[in-house]
Design a protein around this motif. Structure first.
Motif, short mmCIF file in Angstrom:
data_model
loop_
_atom_site.label_atom_id
_atom_site.label_comp_id
_atom_site.label_asym_id
_atom_site.label_seq_id
_atom_site.Cartn_x
_atom_site.Cartn_y
_atom_site.Cartn_z
N GLU A 152 11.41 16.65 41.19
CA GLU A 152 10.52 17.43 40.33
C GLU A 152 9.34 17.91 41.17
OE1 GLU A 152 9.06 14.79 37.33
OE2 GLU A 152 8.29 13.36 38.77
N ALA A 153 8.52 18.77 40.59
CA ALA A 153 7.31 19.20 41.28
C ALA A 153 6.41 17.98 41.48
CB ALA A 153 6.59 20.27 40.47
N VAL A 154 5.98 17.76 42.71
CA VAL A 154 5.25 16.55 43.05
C VAL A 154 3.76 16.84 43.13
CG1 VAL A 154 5.52 16.92 45.53
CG2 VAL A 154 5.15 14.61 44.69
N LYS A 155 2.95 15.85 42.79
CA LYS A 155 1.50 15.95 42.92
C LYS A 155 1.03 14.83 43.84
CE LYS A 155 0.67 19.25 39.80
NZ LYS A 155 -0.03 20.51 40.09
N PHE A 156 0.18 15.20 44.79
CA PHE A 156 -0.30 14.23 45.77
C PHE A 156 -1.74 13.82 45.46
CE2 PHE A 156 3.05 16.56 47.97
CZ PHE A 156 3.81 15.51 48.47
N ASP A 157 -2.10 12.63 45.95
CA ASP A 157 -3.47 12.13 45.83
C ASP A 157 -4.33 12.61 46.98
OD1 ASP A 157 -3.19 10.00 43.54
OD2 ASP A 157 -1.52 9.60 44.92
N LEU A 158 -3.70 12.86 48.13
CA LEU A 158 -4.43 13.25 49.33
C LEU A 158 -3.58 14.21 50.14
CD1 LEU A 158 -6.38 10.90 51.72
CD2 LEU A 158 -4.72 12.50 52.65
N ILE A 159 -4.19 15.27 50.64
CA ILE A 159 -3.53 16.19 51.56
C ILE A 159 -4.44 16.38 52.77
CG2 ILE A 159 -2.60 18.51 51.90
CD1 ILE A 159 -2.05 18.70 48.94
N TYR A 160 -3.83 16.42 53.95
CA TYR A 160 -4.60 16.61 55.18
C TYR A 160 -4.18 17.91 55.86
CZ TYR A 160 -6.54 15.80 59.85
OH TYR A 160 -7.23 15.92 61.03
N ASP A 161 -5.16 18.72 56.23
CA ASP A 161 -4.91 19.98 56.94
C ASP A 161 -5.62 19.96 58.29
OD1 ASP A 161 -4.26 23.22 56.40
OD2 ASP A 161 -5.84 22.80 57.84
N TYR A 162 -4.82 20.09 59.34
CA TYR A 162 -5.37 20.30 60.69
C TYR A 162 -4.35 21.13 61.46
CZ TYR A 162 -6.82 19.55 65.51
OH TYR A 162 -7.20 19.76 66.82
N THR A 163 -4.79 22.20 62.04
CA THR A 163 -3.97 23.18 62.75
C THR A 163 -2.84 23.74 61.88
OG1 THR A 163 -2.42 21.60 63.82
CG2 THR A 163 -4.49 22.11 64.98
N PHE A 164 -3.02 23.70 60.57
CA PHE A 164 -2.04 24.32 59.68
C PHE A 164 -2.57 25.66 59.17
CE2 PHE A 164 0.15 24.75 55.47
CZ PHE A 164 1.39 25.04 56.00
N LEU A 165 -3.74 25.65 58.56
CA LEU A 165 -4.32 26.92 58.10
C LEU A 165 -4.53 27.87 59.26
CD1 LEU A 165 -5.47 28.70 55.89
CD2 LEU A 165 -7.68 27.56 56.19
N MET A 180 -2.38 24.52 47.79
CA MET A 180 -3.05 23.22 47.90
C MET A 180 -3.47 22.72 46.51
SD MET A 180 -3.12 21.96 50.94
CE MET A 180 -3.09 22.32 52.69
N ALA A 181 -4.00 23.62 45.71
CA ALA A 181 -4.42 23.24 44.36
C ALA A 181 -3.22 22.82 43.52
CB ALA A 181 -5.16 24.40 43.70
N GLU A 182 -2.09 23.49 43.70
CA GLU A 182 -0.88 23.14 42.95
C GLU A 182 -0.36 21.76 43.33
OE1 GLU A 182 1.04 27.65 42.47
OE2 GLU A 182 1.87 26.22 43.92
N LEU A 183 -0.47 21.41 44.60
CA LEU A 183 0.12 20.18 45.11
C LEU A 183 -0.75 18.94 44.88
CD1 LEU A 183 1.61 21.58 48.41
CD2 LEU A 183 2.92 20.63 46.51
N LEU A 184 -2.03 19.14 44.63
CA LEU A 184 -2.94 18.01 44.43
C LEU A 184 -3.08 17.65 42.96
CD1 LEU A 184 -5.96 18.63 46.83
CD2 LEU A 184 -4.58 16.55 46.74
N LYS A 185 -3.16 16.35 42.69
CA LYS A 185 -3.48 15.89 41.35
C LYS A 185 -4.93 16.26 41.04
CE LYS A 185 -0.58 11.72 41.53
NZ LYS A 185 -0.60 10.23 41.53
N PRO A 186 -5.29 16.45 39.78
CA PRO A 186 -6.71 16.60 39.44
C PRO A 186 -7.48 15.39 39.95
CG PRO A 186 -5.34 17.18 37.57
CD PRO A 186 -4.41 16.60 38.60
N GLY A 187 -8.55 15.63 40.67
CA GLY A 187 -9.30 14.54 41.28
C GLY A 187 -8.80 14.15 42.66
#
Length: 270
Positions: A152-165, A180-187
């Motif tokens: 199913e569509a997954v929601k994460f608690d933490l996402i890390y971006d380095y050399t991706f954007l 990023m907003a879609e993949l993160l849980k509220p909060g």
């Protein structure tokens, strides 16, 4: 050497259509050219904040379950593995099957016998039981890999971006923020090691210069297409803002490629 490396990357993508950039990165992996961006160790700035700010970055939910961490464009998996060693259930995403296989091999060794770089200087190992780490092939901007991951569509608690954007064409920045907003849980938290901040925004990439770009995308809900000197342009409508900045600091440790200008920002999903 740094200039030669940047020149090779820019030259590789110069004649590749924007919509084919994913294929361009896969070609580099398949041709054994990941040395163009590989750092060899987890991000020291991320390692430090995970160790020092357990109040902000606890790997455990209130119900005792493990939090889910995600690293898009994870490369050989250094940061995803480090997060797993600190108690998160971590996933790394790559566009290339070669990259995924490379990360899986590296993880099998590191999860059994972690190198010292996985821990901050103040730590002697981690007192938290490690979580799991998994790598998956997929396009960040599509949802098919999410279904492969959990059905199913997954929601994460933490996402890390380095050399991706910074690896994405500027026209993709607005889609990056939306995804990023879609993949993160509220909060949930988006941690960004902002690089390269020393590079002129008009200079060709990848990597593309990002000074002021994270702020425009996340705090303002902008399109990330600002130019030098445009930092004071009017704010977009508030309905486009999906993040609030929790932390913005100059890390004590970071990679030499940042030329001493890297910043670490933490954004909470509204």
């Amino acid at each position: 050497m740094a200039g030669e490396t940047a020149g090779r990357l820019i030259g590789h993508f110069q004649n590749i259509a924007e919509e084919q950039h994913g294929t361009g990165w896969s070609e580099l992996w398949d041709n054994g050219e990941s040395d163009l961006w590989d750092r060899g160790i987890p991000s020291p700035a991320l390692t430090d904040i995970v160790a020092e700010r357990r109040d902000l970055l606890s790997p455990v939910n209130a119900n005792g379950g493990r939090k889910k961490a995600f690293v898009p464009g994870c490369g050989k998996g250094y940061d995803a593995i480090m997060l797993a060693l600190h108690g998160f259930d971590a996933w790394g995403l790559e566009i290339s099957e070669t990259a995924v296989s490379t990360a899986e091999r590296y993880a099998s060794k590191q999860m059994q016998s972690p190198s010292p770089e996985n821990f901050a200087r103040v730590e002697v190992g981690s007192s938290i039981e490690p979580g799991s780490v998994r790598f998956i092939k997929g396009d960040f901007f599509k949802q098919d890999w999410e279904v492969k991951l959990l059905g199913e569509a997954v929601k994460f608690d933490l996402i890390y971006d380095y050399t991706f954007l910074c690896a994405l064409h500027p026209n993709m920045r607005c889609l990056w923020a939306k995804r990023m907003a879609e993949l993160l849980k509220p909060g949930g938290l988006l941690i960004c090691l902002e690089f390269p901040l020393w590079k002129d925004l008009k200079s060709p990439g990848p990597p593309w210069g990002l000074k002021g770009i994270y702020w425009d995308l996340l705090a303002r809900g902008g399109d990330g297409l600002i130019e030098d000197g445009q930092e004071e342009r009017p704010l977009p409508a508030m309905e486009h803002v999906q993040f609030v900045c929790e932390l913005n600091l100059k890390p004590a440790r970071s990679f030499k490629q940042g030329r001493g200008e890297d910043m670490l920002s933490v954004w909470r999903r509204l």
